[in-house]
Design a protein around this motif. Structure first.
Motif, mmCIF file in Angstrom:
data_model
loop_
_atom_site.group_PDB
_atom_site.id
_atom_site.type_symbol
_atom_site.label_atom_id
_atom_site.label_comp_id
_atom_site.label_asym_id
_atom_site.label_seq_id
_atom_site.Cartn_x
_atom_site.Cartn_y
_atom_site.Cartn_z
ATOM 1 N N ILE A 1 -49.024 19.071 95.832
ATOM 2 C CA ILE A 1 -49.500 18.972 94.445
ATOM 3 C C ILE A 1 -48.989 20.155 93.617
ATOM 4 N N ARG B 1 -45.674 19.504 91.394
ATOM 5 C CA ARG B 1 -45.640 18.464 90.366
ATOM 6 C C ARG B 1 -45.135 19.022 89.039
ATOM 7 N N ASP C 1 -57.000 10.992 96.974
ATOM 8 C CA ASP C 1 -57.460 11.769 98.115
ATOM 9 C C ASP C 1 -58.241 10.841 99.030
ATOM 10 N N TRP D 1 -52.049 10.028 88.303
ATOM 11 C CA TRP D 1 -53.191 9.855 89.198
ATOM 12 C C TRP D 1 -53.153 10.871 90.330
ATOM 13 N N GLU D 2 -54.355 11.249 90.768
ATOM 14 C CA GLU D 2 -54.518 12.057 91.968
ATOM 15 C C GLU D 2 -55.296 11.224 92.966
ATOM 16 N N ARG E 1 -55.613 11.935 85.591
ATOM 17 C CA ARG E 1 -55.539 13.303 85.118
ATOM 18 C C ARG E 1 -55.947 13.480 83.658
#
Length: 89
Positions: A51, A54, A70, A67-68, A88
């Motif tokens: 990350i 980026r 997990d 988008w993130e 985000r």
């Protein structure tokens, strides 16, 4: 005058550094024991880029569609996995 007590570990460290005239070969326990090599711990799985690599434009949060994702894994006895998706902006 002063009573100084030194633990066994400290004495072994002094011997290993050469501060005492005794050598490791002279110690019975030290010669018998096999020491394991220290392994460097690295992540066993690396999927994609980090990350931190980026685009800086994403940190400004001015556009929609970044988008993130997990995954959150439950207890070992179950196969419950939760996917968390955050936009985000």
């Amino acid at each position: 005058m002063f009573d100084v007590y030194v633990c066994t570990k400290t004495i072994c460290n002094y011997i290993a550094k050469g501060l005492l005239k005794v050598k490791n070969i002279d110690l019975r326990q030290k010669v018998r024991r096999k020491h394991k090599e220290k392994k460097t711990l690295e992540h066993s799985r690396r999927f994609g880029e980090s990350i931190e690599h980026r685009d800086p434009l994403i940190d400004e949060r001015c556009t929609f569609g970044n988008w993130e994702l997990d995954t959150i894994v439950g207890k070992k006895s179950t196969d419950a996995v939760l996917l968390a998706a955050d936009e985000r902006k």
